[in-house]
Design a protein around this motif. Structure first.
Motif, PDB file in Angstrom:
ATOM      1  N   SER A 164      -3.752  -0.775  -5.738  1.00 49.89           N
ATOM      2  CA  SER A 164      -2.568  -1.039  -5.444  1.00 49.89           C
ATOM      3  C   SER A 164      -2.177  -2.047  -5.718  1.00 49.89           C
ATOM      4  O   SER A 164      -1.761  -2.802  -5.651  1.00 49.89           O
ATOM      5  N   VAL A 213     -16.807   3.819   3.941  1.00 44.22           N
ATOM      6  CA  VAL A 213     -15.804   4.199   3.845  1.00 44.22           C
ATOM      7  C   VAL A 213     -15.354   5.498   4.282  1.00 44.22           C
ATOM      8  O   VAL A 213     -16.764   6.366   3.495  1.00 44.22           O
ATOM      9  N   PRO A 214     -14.368   6.099   5.064  1.00 45.47           N
ATOM     10  CA  PRO A 214     -14.614   7.785   4.402  1.00 45.47           C
ATOM     11  C   PRO A 214     -14.486   8.611   3.120  1.00 45.47           C
ATOM     12  O   PRO A 214     -14.672   9.322   3.029  1.00 45.47           O
ATOM     13  N   ASN A 215     -13.579   7.570   2.398  1.00 44.94           N
ATOM     14  CA  ASN A 215     -13.268   8.055   1.058  1.00 44.94           C
ATOM     15  C   ASN A 215     -13.197   7.184  -0.194  1.00 44.94           C
ATOM     16  O   ASN A 215     -11.821   6.199  -0.206  1.00 44.94           O
ATOM     17  N   SER A 236     -13.438   7.052  -3.604  1.00 44.26           N
ATOM     18  CA  SER A 236     -11.780   7.413  -4.520  1.00 44.26           C
ATOM     19  C   SER A 236     -10.344   6.970  -3.335  1.00 44.26           C
ATOM     20  O   SER A 236      -9.649   6.455  -4.281  1.00 44.26           O
ATOM     21  N   MET A 237     -10.396   7.707  -2.518  1.00 45.62           N
ATOM     22  CA  MET A 237      -8.995   6.615  -2.147  1.00 45.62           C
ATOM     23  C   MET A 237      -8.911   5.239  -1.895  1.00 45.62           C
ATOM     24  O   MET A 237      -8.096   4.616  -2.200  1.00 45.62           O
ATOM     25  N   ARG A 293      -7.476  -1.866   9.288  1.00 42.45           N
ATOM     26  CA  ARG A 293      -8.537  -2.495   8.603  1.00 42.45           C
ATOM     27  C   ARG A 293      -7.559  -4.193   8.536  1.00 42.45           C
ATOM     28  O   ARG A 293      -8.661  -4.692   8.670  1.00 42.45           O
ATOM     29  N   LEU A 327      -8.500   3.988  -4.424  1.00 44.28           N
ATOM     30  CA  LEU A 327      -7.100   3.281  -5.207  1.00 44.28           C
ATOM     31  C   LEU A 327      -6.119   2.378  -4.094  1.00 44.28           C
ATOM     32  O   LEU A 327      -5.152   1.852  -4.879  1.00 44.28           O
ATOM     33  N   ALA A 328      -6.547   2.701  -2.884  1.00 46.59           N
ATOM     34  CA  ALA A 328      -5.697   1.283  -2.348  1.00 46.59           C
ATOM     35  C   ALA A 328      -6.478  -0.268  -2.743  1.00 46.59           C
ATOM     36  O   ALA A 328      -4.742  -1.041  -2.607  1.00 46.59           O
ATOM     37  N   ASP A 366       3.173   1.287  -3.155  1.00 43.42           N
ATOM     38  CA  ASP A 366       2.460   2.208  -4.539  1.00 43.42           C
ATOM     39  C   ASP A 366       2.125   3.345  -4.783  1.00 43.42           C
ATOM     40  O   ASP A 366       1.708   3.655  -6.186  1.00 43.42           O
ATOM     41  N   TYR A 415      -4.155   5.863   5.139  1.00 42.57           N
ATOM     42  CA  TYR A 415      -3.831   4.825   4.897  1.00 42.57           C
ATOM     43  C   TYR A 415      -3.039   3.313   6.008  1.00 42.57           C
ATOM     44  O   TYR A 415      -3.205   2.689   6.100  1.00 42.57           O
ATOM     45  N   LEU A 447       1.109  -1.384  -0.223  1.00 40.69           N
ATOM     46  CA  LEU A 447       0.013   0.061  -0.407  1.00 40.69           C
ATOM     47  C   LEU A 447       0.811   1.062   0.016  1.00 40.69           C
ATOM     48  O   LEU A 447       0.465   2.187  -0.503  1.00 40.69           O
ATOM     49  N   TRP A 454      -4.002  15.070  -2.255  1.00 38.57           N
ATOM     50  CA  TRP A 454      -4.438  15.108  -1.337  1.00 38.57           C
ATOM     51  C   TRP A 454      -2.759  14.869  -0.635  1.00 38.57           C
ATOM     52  O   TRP A 454      -1.791  15.691  -1.987  1.00 38.57           O
ATOM     53  N   ARG A 480       4.018   5.284  -7.644  1.00 34.85           N
ATOM     54  CA  ARG A 480       3.275   5.429  -8.646  1.00 34.85           C
ATOM     55  C   ARG A 480       2.936   6.165  -8.861  1.00 34.85           C
ATOM     56  O   ARG A 480       3.241   6.899  -9.846  1.00 34.85           O
TER      57      ARG A 480
END
Lengths: 210, 210
Positions: B174, B162-164, B166-167, A204, B170-171, A178, A198, A175, A189, A181
Motif C-alpha cells: 500500500s 509481525v502480528p499478522n 498478511s496485513m 512503528r 498489504l501495508a 489505500d 494499522y 496507509l 478483517w 482501494r
DNA sequence: GTCTATAGTTCGATAGAC
DNA sequence: GTCTATCGAACTATAGAC
C-alpha cells in the motif's frame, strides 16, 4: 445500506420542513455514490443514477443542476467527514503518541467503513470543476498539515524518531487511504480490526518505542 | 517523455521487421496512457487518443480492436513490469531483511517513476473486460504472495516481529502503490529519495531491529 | 416535483476510397 | 495503413404537460 447521510452526519439536520424533498436528495446522493464508486464519474450515466433512485432521468435535474454537482456534494461531504475524524482524534489527547494512534486508527477505520465514498473522494478529484477542486484541495492540505504537525511535535520532544516528518505524515495517511482501494465489507478483517492494527503500524513508522 | 516502452522493457524487442508499425502502436499506447491517467478510461475519447498520436480517429482501429484493448495492453504491461521489479528485488538476496528492503525501495520507486502508468494500473481495473480483469488479478495475487512469504519467513526466524504477515504485506505494498496517487515528477523529492526512505519505513513496519 | 419526449451533442466503431 | 465521412447508439440536459 451504506448511506451518504451516515458518512457525513453534519449535513443531516435541516431547518427546512420538507423532509420528503431532503429524502429525495439523499436517495440521489446514495445512488450517485454507488454508481461513481463502481464505474467512476465518467462511466456513470445520469439515467442510471435516476433509475437507482426510482426516478425519471429528468427528475435528477430538479435537485442537482449538473452531474458534476452530485460529485461535488459527495466529494465535499466525504472530505469534511474525513477531516472531522482526524480532527476529533487529534483533539482527544495532548500527547503526540496518543494523538497519532487515534488518528491512524480512526482515519483507517473510516476509509474501510466508508470505502465506497472514500474511493469517490480519492479517485474522482480530476472530474471536479476547477473551483470545486480547489475547495476540496484546501481540506486535504489541512488534514496533512494537522498530522505533520503532530509528528513534528513528537519528533522534537524525542517521543518519535523521524528523519522526515512530512514524509512520515504522508505515509501514515497513505496507509489509511489505500485501505479503501482493497477493503470490501464482509471479506477478511473488520474495519475496526484493520484500524487497530494499522494504528500500531503507524506508531512503528514514526519510531515510537512503547 | 514517459514512454510505455520504457515502463515495460520486456515488450521492446521484436522479431518482425516492421519498425514503423510497432512505432505506431507504441505512439497509440503512449497517447492512451497519458489520456487514461489524466481523465480515466471512460473520460477519454478514442478521438483524443488518435489526435495525440497524430492520426485520424479511424486509424486507431487498425491497431487495436477496441478502446478496452488499449487499456488491457497498458494494464497487463504495467502489472508485469511491477511484478518483475518485485521479483528481481526478491531474488537479489536471500535474507528477508535485505529482500524486503529491496522490494519496498524498488516497488515504491517504480510507482513514483511510472506514476501515470501505475494510476491506470491501479484505478482502471473496473473498466477491464471480465476475462482481462482475471488475468491481471492473478498477477496481483502473485505479487502479494511473494511479499507475504518473505515477511512470514523473516517472522518465523525472529528477524521480524509481525502480528499478522498478511496485513503487513498489504501495508508495505500500500505504501508503494499510494505514492502513484500523489507523486508528480519535478515537485518535491525524487523517486529514488522516496524509495529509499520508504524502504526504511517498511522495515520499521515489520519490526526489524537494525 | 414528477413525468414523457426529445433536443443537441458526442461517443465507439465501421465503410470504402486511395 | 491512412484518410474522410458517417452510422447508430448513448450521453447530458431541457421543454412542456400534469
Amino acid at each position: 445500506m451504506v448511506s451518504i447521510t451516515n458518512a457525513a452526519p453534519r449535513a443531516s439536520a435541516r431547518t427546512r420542513g420538507n423532509s420528503r424533498g431532503e429524502g429525495t436528495r439523499a436517495k440521489l446522493l446514495d445512488a450517485a455514490l454507488q454508481a461513481f464508486a463502481s464505474h467512476g464519474f465518467h462511466g456513470t450515466a445520469t439515467r442510471d443514477i435516476a433509475a437507482a433512485a426510482h426516478m425519471s432521468p429528468a427528475a435528477v435535474y430538479v435537485h442537482y443542476r449538473t452531474k458534476e454537482d452530485l460529485l461535488f456534494e459527495l466529494s465535499l461531504r466525504g472530505h469534511l467527514a474525513a477531516q472531522e475524524v482526524v480532527e476529533a482524534a487529534a483533539t482527544s489527547a495532548s500527547s503526540p503518541d496518543v494523538q497519532l494512534r487515534a488518528i491512524a486508527r480512526d482515519h483507517t477505520t473510516w476509509h474501510a467503513r466508508y470505502n465506497t465514498l472514500a474511493r469517490v473522494v480519492q479517485y474522482e478529484m480530476a472530474a471536479l470543476a476547477p473551483e470545486h477542486a480547489k475547495q476540496v484541495a484546501s481540506i486535504r492540505r489541512a488534514i496533512e498539515t494537522r498530522v505533520r504537525d503532530i509528528i513534528s511535535t513528537g519528533t522534537s520532544s524525542g517521543l518519535f524518531r523521524v528523519p522526515n516528518p512530512s514524509m512520515a505524515a504522508l505515509a501514515v495517511l497513505s496507509l489509511g487511504i489505500d485501505v479503501a482501494r482493497w477493503y470490501r465489507e464482509g471479506r477478511g478483517w473488520s474495519a475496526q480490526d484493520i484500524g487497530d492494527q494499522y494504528a500500531e503500524l503507524a506508531l512503528r513508522l514514526v519510531g515510537y518505542q512503547n
